[in-house]
Enzyme design. Structure first.
Site: not given
Ligand SMILES: Cc1cc2nc3c(=O)[nH]c(=O)nc-3n(C[C@H](O)[C@H](O)[C@H](O)COP(=O)(O)O)c2cc1C
Length: 226
Positions: A203-205
């Protein structure tokens, strides 16, 4: 100009760039994983990149700044790591060499896509000693040593034929002799002051940790937002 660009995109590129993406799931980086010195984690990640047989594990992007303040990057190979410094070799008269002679500030990036990892390093570059450059030069393959002698790196040249002529001429000159390192070719050692580790996450975290060298020689560590 706009029309030309559109035509190029339609005629040459079939891919829809906006749809090229994947999730990064290979790992994570925790605060408790971090050693006090970033060079320790760098060495671990580099060894893991070598063990994973990533393409060109020692390739790094090197950013320099021109006398006009304009940034420029190019790839070079990391050739040694000692005394807390990153060593690479190049032509001192090249564009990067001229930039560094004017402003020794430098940035380095390693990107190991197969491991979903990158490391950004910022620091100061200085030439290594002539003895250290000689020692590395002697380890280079014979033809690479000739190449270093005849290439006025980053300068315009007449043709490939001319380059090959110069190569052959120089090869003949050194037959049966130990090839001398030209004084315009050698190493730079980069002393890091800022090192950032990036590990891709879902999630691009992503995980990002920044090490900053303090005036007392201790590295301060912070987690950064992805
Ligand atoms: C994988 C790879 C490794 C390279 N390694 C070096 C290197 O170790 N030293 C070097 O001077 N150029 C190396 N080059 C070429 C540089 O990227 C660059 O073209 C050259 O150094 C001239 O850069 P400049 O005009 O900005 O000085 C490499 C290029 C690639 C793609």
């Amino acid at each position: 100009m706009k029309e030309y660009r559109l035509r190029v995109k339609e005629k040459i590129m079939k891919a829809d760039l906006a749809t090229i993406r994947r999730e990064y799931t290979k790992g994570g980086l925790k605060r408790s994983d971090l050693p006090d010195n970033p060079l320790v984690l760098f060495a671990k990640w580099l060894q893991e990149a070598i063990d994973a047989e990533v393409n060109e594990p020692t390739a790094m992007l090197v950013g320099t700044v021109s006398p006009e303040g304009k940034p420029a990057i190019r790839t070079v190979l990391l050739k040694d790591l000692h005394d807390g410094k990153f060593i690479f070799y190049t032509n001192y008269g090249s564009r990067k060499g001229k930039h560094l002679a004017h402003n020794p500030s430098i940035s380095i990036s390693f990107v190991w896509h197969e491991l979903e990892r990158q490391i950004h390093i910022e620091g100061i570059a200085a030439k290594v000693s002539p003895q250290e450059s000689d020692e590395y030069f002697r380890k280079r393959p014979y033809k690479s040593r000739i190449g270093a002698r005849i290439s006025p790196q980053s300068e315009p040249i007449e043709s490939r034929i001319q380059l090959i002529r110069d190569f052959v001429k120089e090869t003949t000159r050194w037959i049966g002799k130990e090839i001398d390192r030209p004084e315009y070719w050698g190493g730079f050692a980069v002393m890091p002051v800022r090192v950032e580790f990036w590990q891709g996450r879902v999630n691009r975290l992503h995980d990002r940790f920044l090490y900053m060298l303090q005036s007392d020689g201790v590295w301060k560590i912070e987690r950064l937002a992805p």
